[in-house]
Design a protein around this motif. Structure first.
Motif: not given
Length: 134
Positions: A61-80
């Motif tokens: 979905t991200v690859a299909r609909f999202y592009s540089k400059g778009r405002s987004v809210c991301v939710e997830g986990k921090i991984r190091t």
């Protein structure tokens, strides 16, 4: 609890890689912070860059609909993770492994259709979203 919520703009188009387990998409996300400079007392803006990784249907979905400059809210986990670079030095990389990504607003008037995807739901659930719950 390991939970991160970021609101920012994509700094580049998402990059897709195919693996045996499925699609993996990465993109850079810029978030801004405003604070007073301790020396001058002036307000200054600082940009923080985050690497965001998506897997499976969310990646598609991200690859299909999202592009540089778009405002987004991301939710997830921090991984190091740790790795050794070409010079043989130990390095650490921190990323956000997203399980939800939402459009926030639109970049221009042509972008009136918005998409939302939650990796915990089927991909066909991507539907227009008029606001972000905060």
């Amino acid at each position: 609890m390991n939970r991160a919520t970021l609101l920012g703009r994509l700094g580049s188009d998402p990059e897709t890689r195919q693996t045996k387990a499925g699609d993996v998409v990465r993109f850079r996300l810029a978030t801004n912070d405003r604070r007073k400079d301790a020396r001058t007392g002036d307000w200054v803006e600082a940009t923080e860059w985050h690497t965001v990784t998506c897997f499976g249907k969310l990646a598609e979905t991200v690859a299909r609909f999202y592009s540089k400059g778009r405002s987004v809210c991301v939710e997830g986990k921090i991984r190091t993770s740790e790795y050794t670079n070409k010079q043989g030095e130990q390095r650490r990389a921190t990323e956000i492994v997203a399980d939800r990504v939402h459009f926030v607003g639109s970049r221009d008037s042509a972008d009136s259709g918005q998409a939302r995807h939650d990796s915990r739901q089927p991909a066909q659930d991507a539907r227009p979203m008029s606001d972000i719950p905060f």
